[in-house]
Scaffold this motif. Structure first.
Motif, PDB file in Angstrom:
ATOM      1  N   GLY A  95       0.802  -1.255   0.013  1.00  0.00           N
ATOM      2  CA  GLY A  95       0.022   0.242  -0.111  1.00  0.00           C
ATOM      3  C   GLY A  95       0.818   1.360  -0.096  1.00  0.00           C
ATOM      4  O   GLY A  95       0.568   2.196  -0.755  1.00  0.00           O
ATOM      5  N   ARG A  96       1.941   1.494   0.672  1.00  0.00           N
ATOM      6  CA  ARG A  96       2.685   2.233   0.773  1.00  0.00           C
ATOM      7  C   ARG A  96       3.506   2.521  -0.544  1.00  0.00           C
ATOM      8  O   ARG A  96       3.928   3.555  -1.075  1.00  0.00           O
ATOM      9  N   GLU A  97       4.184   1.362  -0.961  1.00  0.00           N
ATOM     10  CA  GLU A  97       4.769   1.429  -2.414  1.00  0.00           C
ATOM     11  C   GLU A  97       3.738   2.172  -3.413  1.00  0.00           C
ATOM     12  O   GLU A  97       4.181   3.209  -4.186  1.00  0.00           O
ATOM     13  N   LEU A  98       2.494   1.809  -3.354  1.00  0.00           N
ATOM     14  CA  LEU A  98       1.489   2.676  -4.587  1.00  0.00           C
ATOM     15  C   LEU A  98       1.298   3.813  -4.259  1.00  0.00           C
ATOM     16  O   LEU A  98       1.421   4.691  -5.105  1.00  0.00           O
ATOM     17  N   ALA A  99       1.287   4.363  -2.958  1.00  0.00           N
ATOM     18  CA  ALA A  99       0.863   5.606  -2.600  1.00  0.00           C
ATOM     19  C   ALA A  99       2.063   6.360  -3.063  1.00  0.00           C
ATOM     20  O   ALA A  99       2.202   7.558  -3.576  1.00  0.00           O
ATOM     21  N   THR A 100       3.401   5.772  -2.759  1.00  0.00           N
ATOM     22  CA  THR A 100       4.547   6.839  -2.935  1.00  0.00           C
ATOM     23  C   THR A 100       4.597   6.795  -4.560  1.00  0.00           C
ATOM     24  O   THR A 100       5.116   8.012  -5.066  1.00  0.00           O
ATOM     25  N   LEU A 101       4.094   5.805  -5.426  1.00  0.00           N
ATOM     26  CA  LEU A 101       4.237   6.093  -6.688  1.00  0.00           C
ATOM     27  C   LEU A 101       3.202   6.847  -7.353  1.00  0.00           C
ATOM     28  O   LEU A 101       3.033   6.977  -8.482  1.00  0.00           O
ATOM     29  N   GLY A 102       2.213   7.422  -6.509  1.00  0.00           N
ATOM     30  CA  GLY A 102       1.195   7.990  -6.994  1.00  0.00           C
ATOM     31  C   GLY A 102      -0.186   7.697  -7.345  1.00  0.00           C
ATOM     32  O   GLY A 102      -1.088   7.930  -7.720  1.00  0.00           O
ATOM     33  N   PHE A 103      -0.262   6.149  -6.748  1.00  0.00           N
ATOM     34  CA  PHE A 103      -1.415   5.329  -7.149  1.00  0.00           C
ATOM     35  C   PHE A 103      -2.127   5.029  -6.017  1.00  0.00           C
ATOM     36  O   PHE A 103      -2.929   4.129  -5.820  1.00  0.00           O
TER      37      PHE A 103
END
Length: 255
Positions: free
Chosen positions: A219-227
């Motif tokens: 979840g953090r990965e996607l948020a960091t990528l803007g998703f």
């Protein structure tokens, strides 16, 4: 002879649980169906697409043949999240799929859930996520499956460590798989394998599933990528009654 020893197949259970492509290959041959759970994002994307009436064709990730495969099947091709354009608005992003026009057929490559789905043959594959866990359980019970005589396997797809061909057990897939297992158990299906029992027990201990998925590594990965909007779609708990079942190479609603 199977490439997997008998002790690894959870063959005394009506509902088994394991991880990744190897887990699907170990449990699948003894089962009447495989449930694939890839919450961020393949099975959630399939859920959204099927809600819109699209048939989804799974395809392994990055082998170079996806465009040709899509053309052969008169289907649109989903591209990488960052490659979305006006001409190709479809991707593995559930939020992007929701915004895009719904095609009749969509090839949806992914390295985890899609690769597992495409590798399972001869039996139905069901795409499950947090959006449709209860609907999937209802449908499985309606088929008379989940018994020792007609067992199913629930497979958490997992992720891969960056730059490594090594499975990363992903907590969001464990939670999604456990949601299906818990819903099946609540409907009297069983017996559960020890692996399935452990997943269900952990699921019951989680207080705020939405917060857990948002704050987990994926979840953090996607948020960091803007998703981050993809995570928001993934945590729409039991919002869909569609049950995407893969038959003849296409996921379509079987509910």
């Amino acid at each position: 002879m199977s490439e997997f020893p008998e002790w690894s197949t959870q063959s005394s259970a009506g509902v088994g649980f394991d991880w990744g492509l190897a887990g699907a290959r170990a449990l699948g041959p003894k089962c009447v169906a495989v449930v694939v759970v890839d919450v961020l994002s393949f099975s959630t994307a399939v859920s959204v697409a099927v809600d819109g009436g699209t048939h989804v064709l799974p395809y392994p990730w990055c082998d170079g043949g996806a465009a040709e495969f899509a053309a052969e099947h008169d289907a649109e091709l989903a591209v990488g999240r960052s490659a979305v354009s006006e001409r190709q608005p479809w991707s593995l992003s559930p939020a992007a799929l929701r915004r895009a026009p719904a095609p009749a057929r969509l090839v949806l490559p992914s390295p985890n859930g899609s690769a597992i789905s495409a590798a399972v043959t001869s039996i139905p594959v069901i795409a499950a996520c947090l959006r449709n866990a209860s609907a999937v359980a209802d449908w499985i019970v309606g088929q008379g499956w989940g018994t020792v005589q007609q067992p199913i396997a629930v497979i958490a797809a997992g992720e891969h460590w960056p730059g490594r061909d090594v499975l990363r057990p992903a907590v969001e897939d464990w939670i999604g798989a456990a949601a299906v297992i818990a819903a099946l158990a609540a409907r009297g299906v069983g017996a559960l394998s020890p692996e399935a029992l452990a997943a269900m027990a952990g699921y019951g201990a989680v207080g705020d599933i939405r917060a857990l998925v948002c704050d987990c590594a994926s979840g953090r990965e996607l948020a960091t990528l803007g998703f981050g909007d993809d995570v928001a779609v993934a945590i729409e708990l039991d919002s869909s009654r569609a049950v995407p079942v893969l038959v003849d190479g296409r996921f379509a609603d079987a509910s």
